[in-house]
Each structure stands twice: as C-alpha cells, then as structure tokens.
Design a protein around this motif. Structure first.
Motif, PDB file in Angstrom:
ATOM      1  N   GLY A  26       3.420  -5.763   1.924  1.00 41.64           N
ATOM      2  CA  GLY A  26       2.672  -4.867   1.040  1.00 41.64           C
ATOM      3  C   GLY A  26       2.623  -5.468  -0.343  1.00 41.64           C
ATOM      4  N   ALA A  30       5.444  -0.992  -5.348  1.00 36.13           N
ATOM      5  CA  ALA A  30       6.741  -0.855  -4.686  1.00 36.13           C
ATOM      6  C   ALA A  30       7.248  -2.229  -4.248  1.00 36.13           C
ATOM      7  CB  ALA A  30       6.633   0.085  -3.482  1.00 36.13           C
ATOM      8  N   GLU A  52      -1.798  -7.907   2.029  1.00 34.44           N
ATOM      9  CA  GLU A  52      -3.156  -7.895   2.589  1.00 34.44           C
ATOM     10  C   GLU A  52      -4.188  -8.299   1.541  1.00 34.44           C
ATOM     11  OE1 GLU A  52      -4.252  -4.087   4.190  1.00 34.44           O
ATOM     12  OE2 GLU A  52      -5.798  -5.030   5.411  1.00 34.44           O
ATOM     13  N   GLU A  53      -4.049  -7.757   0.332  1.00 36.07           N
ATOM     14  CA  GLU A  53      -5.002  -8.090  -0.730  1.00 36.07           C
ATOM     15  C   GLU A  53      -4.717  -9.500  -1.244  1.00 36.07           C
ATOM     16  OE1 GLU A  53      -5.911  -4.943  -3.737  1.00 36.07           O
ATOM     17  OE2 GLU A  53      -4.445  -3.797  -2.593  1.00 36.07           O
ATOM     18  N   ARG A  60      -1.998   0.807  -9.924  1.00 34.43           N
ATOM     19  CA  ARG A  60      -3.309   1.419  -9.685  1.00 34.43           C
ATOM     20  C   ARG A  60      -3.734   2.475 -10.714  1.00 34.43           C
ATOM     21  NH1 ARG A  60      -4.580  -0.708  -4.517  1.00 34.43           N
ATOM     22  NH2 ARG A  60      -2.637  -1.551  -3.711  1.00 34.43           N
ATOM     23  N   LYS A  65      -8.532   5.012 -15.084  1.00 37.16           N
ATOM     24  CA  LYS A  65      -8.376   5.476 -16.466  1.00 37.16           C
ATOM     25  C   LYS A  65      -8.830   4.361 -17.423  1.00 37.16           C
ATOM     26  CE  LYS A  65      -4.403   8.208 -14.924  1.00 37.16           C
ATOM     27  NZ  LYS A  65      -4.261   7.551 -13.606  1.00 37.16           N
ATOM     28  N   ALA A  98       0.146  -8.467   7.538  1.00 37.49           N
ATOM     29  CA  ALA A  98       0.997  -8.492   8.727  1.00 37.49           C
ATOM     30  C   ALA A  98       0.286  -7.680   9.801  1.00 37.49           C
ATOM     31  CB  ALA A  98       2.341  -7.864   8.395  1.00 37.49           C
ATOM     32  N   THR A 125       3.728  -0.638   2.521  1.00 37.17           N
ATOM     33  CA  THR A 125       2.317  -0.821   2.860  1.00 37.17           C
ATOM     34  C   THR A 125       1.405   0.234   2.228  1.00 37.17           C
ATOM     35  OG1 THR A 125       2.905   0.276   4.940  1.00 37.17           O
ATOM     36  CG2 THR A 125       2.632  -2.109   5.010  1.00 37.17           C
ATOM     37  N   ARG A 146      -9.526   2.676  -4.646  1.00 35.49           N
ATOM     38  CA  ARG A 146      -8.125   2.407  -4.326  1.00 35.49           C
ATOM     39  C   ARG A 146      -7.731   1.029  -4.842  1.00 35.49           C
ATOM     40  NH1 ARG A 146      -3.601   5.277  -3.277  1.00 35.49           N
ATOM     41  NH2 ARG A 146      -2.035   3.706  -2.858  1.00 35.49           N
ATOM     42  N   ASP A 293       4.432   4.870  -1.421  1.00 39.81           N
ATOM     43  CA  ASP A 293       3.599   5.908  -0.806  1.00 39.81           C
ATOM     44  C   ASP A 293       3.892   6.108   0.680  1.00 39.81           C
ATOM     45  OD1 ASP A 293       2.214   6.202  -3.188  1.00 39.81           O
ATOM     46  OD2 ASP A 293       0.232   5.871  -2.309  1.00 39.81           O
ATOM     47  N   TRP A 311       2.968   7.063  -8.853  1.00 41.66           N
ATOM     48  CA  TRP A 311       3.352   5.792  -9.470  1.00 41.66           C
ATOM     49  C   TRP A 311       4.868   5.680  -9.600  1.00 41.66           C
ATOM     50  CZ3 TRP A 311       6.205   4.837 -13.783  1.00 41.66           C
ATOM     51  CH2 TRP A 311       6.189   3.536 -14.279  1.00 41.66           C
ATOM     52  N   PHE A 339       1.827  11.774 -13.346  1.00 42.80           N
ATOM     53  CA  PHE A 339       1.103  11.969 -14.615  1.00 42.80           C
ATOM     54  C   PHE A 339      -0.381  11.766 -14.380  1.00 42.80           C
ATOM     55  CE2 PHE A 339      -0.081   7.597 -15.305  1.00 42.80           C
ATOM     56  CZ  PHE A 339       0.846   6.904 -14.539  1.00 42.80           C
TER      57      PHE A 339
HETATM   58  C1  LIG Z   1      -7.075   4.853  -8.777  1.00 39.18           C
HETATM   59  C2  LIG Z   1      -5.674   5.374  -8.682  1.00 39.18           C
HETATM   60  C3  LIG Z   1      -5.122   6.051  -9.759  1.00 39.18           C
HETATM   61  C4  LIG Z   1      -3.828   6.541  -9.686  1.00 39.18           C
HETATM   62  N1  LIG Z   1      -3.313   7.212 -10.756  1.00 39.18           N
HETATM   63  C5  LIG Z   1      -2.059   7.688 -10.700  1.00 39.18           C
HETATM   64  C6  LIG Z   1      -1.517   8.400 -11.804  1.00 39.18           C
HETATM   65  O1  LIG Z   1      -2.180   8.614 -12.813  1.00 39.18           O
HETATM   66  N2  LIG Z   1      -0.249   8.836 -11.730  1.00 39.18           N
HETATM   67  C7  LIG Z   1       0.543   8.612 -10.632  1.00 39.18           C
HETATM   68  O2  LIG Z   1       1.699   9.038 -10.619  1.00 39.18           O
HETATM   69  N3  LIG Z   1       0.052   7.952  -9.558  1.00 39.18           N
HETATM   70  C8  LIG Z   1      -1.225   7.490  -9.561  1.00 39.18           C
HETATM   71  N4  LIG Z   1      -1.740   6.824  -8.485  1.00 39.18           N
HETATM   72  C9  LIG Z   1      -0.896   6.617  -7.302  1.00 39.18           C
HETATM   73  C10 LIG Z   1      -0.078   5.344  -7.382  1.00 39.18           C
HETATM   74  O3  LIG Z   1      -0.870   4.289  -7.846  1.00 39.18           O
HETATM   75  C11 LIG Z   1       0.477   5.037  -6.001  1.00 39.18           C
HETATM   76  O4  LIG Z   1       1.405   6.034  -5.687  1.00 39.18           O
HETATM   77  C12 LIG Z   1       1.101   3.656  -5.927  1.00 39.18           C
HETATM   78  O5  LIG Z   1       0.112   2.677  -6.071  1.00 39.18           O
HETATM   79  C13 LIG Z   1       1.805   3.425  -4.602  1.00 39.18           C
HETATM   80  O6  LIG Z   1       2.317   2.131  -4.598  1.00 39.18           O
HETATM   81  P1  LIG Z   1       2.747   1.418  -3.245  1.00 39.18           P
HETATM   82  O7  LIG Z   1       3.243   0.068  -3.644  1.00 39.18           O
HETATM   83  O8  LIG Z   1       3.611   2.308  -2.465  1.00 39.18           O
HETATM   84  O9  LIG Z   1       1.407   1.289  -2.386  1.00 39.18           O
HETATM   85  P2  LIG Z   1       0.012   0.650  -2.710  1.00 39.18           P
HETATM   86  O10 LIG Z   1      -0.253   0.602  -4.156  1.00 39.18           O
HETATM   87  O11 LIG Z   1      -0.962   1.347  -1.818  1.00 39.18           O
HETATM   88  O12 LIG Z   1       0.166  -0.861  -2.208  1.00 39.18           O
HETATM   89  C14 LIG Z   1       0.343  -1.150  -0.849  1.00 39.18           C
HETATM   90  C15 LIG Z   1      -0.194  -2.532  -0.579  1.00 39.18           C
HETATM   91  O13 LIG Z   1       0.172  -2.906   0.742  1.00 39.18           O
HETATM   92  C16 LIG Z   1      -0.910  -3.602   1.333  1.00 39.18           C
HETATM   93  N5  LIG Z   1      -0.796  -3.529   2.780  1.00 39.18           N
HETATM   94  C17 LIG Z   1      -1.080  -2.487   3.602  1.00 39.18           C
HETATM   95  N6  LIG Z   1      -0.881  -2.840   4.889  1.00 39.18           N
HETATM   96  C18 LIG Z   1      -0.451  -4.129   4.883  1.00 39.18           C
HETATM   97  C19 LIG Z   1      -0.092  -5.060   5.900  1.00 39.18           C
HETATM   98  N7  LIG Z   1      -0.137  -4.725   7.185  1.00 39.18           N
HETATM   99  N8  LIG Z   1       0.264  -6.300   5.537  1.00 39.18           N
HETATM  100  C20 LIG Z   1       0.324  -6.661   4.226  1.00 39.18           C
HETATM  101  N9  LIG Z   1      -0.022  -5.823   3.223  1.00 39.18           N
HETATM  102  C21 LIG Z   1      -0.396  -4.571   3.543  1.00 39.18           C
HETATM  103  C22 LIG Z   1      -2.122  -2.881   0.779  1.00 39.18           C
HETATM  104  O14 LIG Z   1      -3.263  -3.707   0.871  1.00 39.18           O
HETATM  105  C23 LIG Z   1      -1.713  -2.608  -0.661  1.00 39.18           C
HETATM  106  O15 LIG Z   1      -2.072  -3.662  -1.509  1.00 39.18           O
HETATM  107  C24 LIG Z   1      -3.057   6.344  -8.514  1.00 39.18           C
HETATM  108  C25 LIG Z   1      -3.614   5.676  -7.415  1.00 39.18           C
HETATM  109  C26 LIG Z   1      -4.921   5.207  -7.498  1.00 39.18           C
HETATM  110  C27 LIG Z   1      -5.531   4.502  -6.304  1.00 39.18           C
END
Ligand SMILES: Cc1cc2nc3c(=O)[nH]c(=O)nc-3n(C[C@H](O)[C@H](O)[C@H](O)COP(=O)(O)OP(=O)(O)OC[C@H]3O[C@@H](n4cnc5c(N)ncnc54)[C@H](O)[C@@H]3O)c2cc1C
Length: 427
Positions: A26, A30, A52-53, A60, A65, A98, A125, A146, A293, A311, A339
C-alpha cells in the motif's frame, strides 16, 4: 522467489545476524508512517514498499482542499521525498500492485509475477471510491476524487461558470462543492437523504451544512437520485430519478468508499468491515499486520472494533503498526479524530458513535454564527455521557472533547450546552 530477508556481515565478512524482512503493501500515508515506526527500533531490517500507484506515498486531504483550490502545489502532499526512502534503505516497488498473498508460506505475489518472501507484512491497502452504477457513468467528465491525478483532472475542469453536478453530500462532495464555488463554478449536489452527512451528523447539524453551502450559492437536490448520465462521449447532463435533467459539464461522484480487503480475503485473513486486528494492529494470522483505512482494530477504550476513514488514523495507526512489527510493545488506542475545511470554516470531530446509535445531538452555541460545537450524547443517571464532539471554528477545544470521550465523564447537559462554561471545568 526473491527474498526480502537478508543477512548482514561485519567487516571481516562474518555472518552477523539475520535481518528481519518487512514488506509493506500500500502506498498511502499509513504505509509511509509504518516505515518510520519500524526504523525507530530496527535500523537494520530490509523494508520493501509495494504500491499500486506509481507515486511515492502522499496525503489525500489536500486533494479536495488547498491543492484542488490551487493554493498549494501537488508536491506538498507527498509524505516524504524520494531521498528519505533511500536514506531509510527502503526498496520501492511503485506501480506494482500485490496480486495475491500466501500467508502460510509468508509469500506475496506482485503484478509483475515476482514473489517476495517476508517475516512481517503490513497490509495498508486503504480504500477505493465506490462506483456509481448508472448508464453513462463511464462518459468523459464523470470524475471521482481519491487519487492525485483525479484531483489534477478535476482542478483542470474548474472554469468560471462550469456546471458541476456532485453526486453525494458526504465529506468529499461538500469539500468539492466548496472548492468549485471558490473557482466560480455553478454547483448542484444530488443527495438521496434529506440533508448532507445525515447518518453521521443528524438532522440539525446536517441542516447547518446545507445552509452553509446554500449561503455560498450551492443548490441541493435532497431526496433525489441519479437515473442516468447523458452525453455522446462527454457528459452533458444528469437525469435525476424524479425525471429532471440537470445540465452538467462535469459530474463528481462521492458516494463513499470501500476498504481494499481483497488480498486479505484471498489469504484467509479474517475480515469484517475491513481487516480485523487486535489493539496492536496485528491480524489473526501469523506475521501480518493491518493499518489505516483498511484496518478494523480493537479499541480498548471504546470496547469495540473500530474502522474509520480518517487521516489521523492512517498517520498514527501506520506509525503504531510499524512499531509493533519491529517488536515494540504497542497498544493503539486513540479516540478517533477527523477534520475538514470548507470555505472559511474549519472543523474538528473526535469520538465514535456506533452505527445505528440513538445518541442525541446537543448544541453548544448558535450554529448560524458559524462558531459552535455539537456533542453526541447518551443519557446517564446524573447527566449525559459524550460519545463524540465537534467544533466549528471554536479552536483549541478538541483535546477537551477527547478527554470527555476517553474518560467517559458524565456531565450536566445544561453546562455542556453552555458556551460560557469552559469545557475543562466539566468533570
Ligand atoms: C480527497 C480526500 C480528502 C480527504 N480529506 C480528509 C480530511 O479532511 N480529514 C481526514 O481526517 N481524512 C480525510 N481523508 C481520508 C484520509 O485521506 C484517509 O483516511 C487516508 O488516506 C487513509 O490512508 P491509508 O494509507 O490507510 O490508505 P490510502 O490513502 O487509501 O492508501 C492506500 C494505498 O494502497 C494502494 N493499494 C491498494 N491495494 C494495493 C495492492 N494490492 N498492492 C499495492 N498497493 C495497493 C492504493 O493504491 C493506495 O495508494 C480524505 C481522503 C480523500 C480521498
């Protein structure tokens, strides 16, 4: 199979000790924070980041914003620059998702056919945007928000007078509405429920969000759905369930997200609304952790499992998972925190209201002043207990809200609702 594990050697070439092989799946916040967590106590272990990206991990929130409004450059959203990963001796496998996991063999297969073996694996992920399943949803101009390139694509279409129809009055929908109005676009939001964020905020606070946006020129269609999207190759309009046609140059879909649990499910790792973990973010399968997430973690304080799309949870949970993987004794037990920024409004929310809860909403201050607080409370014998609280432009209050939630403090409802009583005095 290539082996992420290794042995280090001293200057005489003697075998010193096995290095732990960490694989992080991922490329989000995180994942990046987990690397920091590992390196706090294990500077030797081999770390491979599988994403993946085809980009370095980034945050994000700015995508809807400051970056979307053109106030900040996209580059500011990256968690760390490329040099940082090389300083941390992290091997980057970007743009290479993956595809399957054999948790018994401790082996991860990547889209390029390679297989990585690991001692400790983190599934970070994240989530994916839920698709709108109606005719015309694949037309040019129907956008989601996203990933970075989606924010770029949307920003490029923010022209003065452009007609933007947003499907869904959740956080993404509302933040996009605010950014689009800032850019001079005409904005209509279609929402099946009677108010924005109804399920999370309730009628009163949801109604305040509607008023805020109406005051900035946003039009709402509540109790409405999308029948189809019209256009030849590019979108020209949205036909609603009640038969109206809303002309549109751009349609933004913000109808929620789903956790990316496919790898875990394929490997037989227990999932239920995300990947289930204990309070150290360890799954119930040997050598596998989950964070961000996608994780449904055990909260000691709340006495329940929690999965949030925030976040702070990706930031702090990623760090905690990395520490736990490297052998630190970790209990991940935050009060969930969120927030948002819309127009000149900043808000913070802390706490946890289980789905279906009949918590009452108690207001502190007058919402129409755009400076107020809201508390989600349940009755107790001598007052009320706060499950969650939010402030709108009443800064430096969120620590008190978190304390009230964490300590399960029973407070007098009139004092809680009275802005003249400092929150710190509520015991
Ligand atoms: C536009 C936007 C605005 C936001 N604003 C807020 C806010 O104001 N306040 C707040 O609290 N939260 C906000 N959030 C939520 C916050 O950004 C997310 O909770 C946070 O990004 C989660 O992080 P993460 O690392 O768990 O997952 P993600 O950010 O989803 O990252 C997971 C990554 O894993 C990758 N992945 C998935 N499957 C695989 C695989 N099989 N192999 C390899 N890679 C893989 C994905 O491509 C992705 O890049 C916002 C989200 C978005 C989209």
């Amino acid at each position: 199979m290539s082996d992420a594990s290794d042995t280090s050697t001293d200057t005489t070439g003697q075998r010193e000790r096995e290095r732990t092989a960490y694989v992080i799946v991922g490329g989000g916040l995180a994942a990046a924070k987990a690397i920091e967590g590992i390196r706090e106590s294990d500077t030797e272990g081999a770390i491979v980041l599988v994403a993946e990206e085809d980009r370095l991990p980034y945050e994000r929130p700015p995508l809807s914003k400051a970056v979307l409004k053109g106030e900040d450059e996209m580059e500011t959203a990256y968690t760390h620059d490329r040099d940082w990963y090389s300083d941390q001796h992290v091997e980057l496998r970007l743009g290479t998702p993956a595809t399957s996991l054999d948790a018994e063999q401790h082996a991860l297969t990547l889209a390029d056919g390679q297989s990585l073996s690991y001692d400790k694996l983190l599934l970070a992920t994240g989530s994916s945007a839920r698709a709108l399943d109606v005719p015309g949803a694949d037309l040019d101009g129907v956008l989601y928000l996203r990933e970075m390139q989606e924010s770029e694509a949307l920003k490029a279409r923010f022209k003065d007078g452009a007609r933007i129809v947003i499907v869904g009055a959740g956080w993404i929908g509302l933040e996009v509405a605010a950014a689009a109005r800032d850019a001079g676009c005409a904005v209509t939001v279609i929402e099946p429920q009677a108010a924005p964020l109804l399920g999370v905020m309730g009628e009163q606070v949801g109604g305040w969000f509607a008023d805020l946006h109406r005051g900035h020129g946003v039009e709402f269609r509540f109790g409405e759905g999308v029948e189809r999207i019209e256009g030849e190759t590019a979108v020209t309009g949205v036909v609603t369930k009640s038969g109206d046609t809303l002309p549109a140059d751009v349609v933004v879909v913000g109808v929620g997200i789903t956790p990316n649990t496919g790898l875990a499910e394929g490997a037989g790792i227990p999932t239920e609304n995300g990947i289930v973990t204990d309070s150290s973010l360890r799954t119930f399968v040997d050598g596998v952790w989950a964070a961000g997430d996608v994780a449904n973690w055990r909260s000691v304080t709340l006495g329940t499992n929690v999965r949030v799309e925030h976040w702070a949870n990706a930031n702090d949970g990623g760090l905690a998972a990395g520490r736990s993987m490297a052998g630190q004794d970790v209990t991940y037990d935050p009060i969930p925190f969120f927030f948002s920024d819309q127009y000149d409004i900043g808000l913070e929310y802390a706490g946890y209201v289980p789905r279906g809860s009949d918590a009452e909403v108690l207001l502190r201050g007058e919402p129409s002043s755009n400076e107020f607080m809201a508390f989600w409370v349940v009755p107790e014998r001598k007052g009320v207990r706060v499950l969650a609280g939010m402030h709108v432009n009443v800064w430096d209050t969120i620590d008190d809200v978190q304390r009230l939630v964490r300590d399960r403090t029973v407070v007098d409802r009139d004092r809680l609702a009275d802005p003249k009583v400092p929150l710190g005095d509520l015991t």
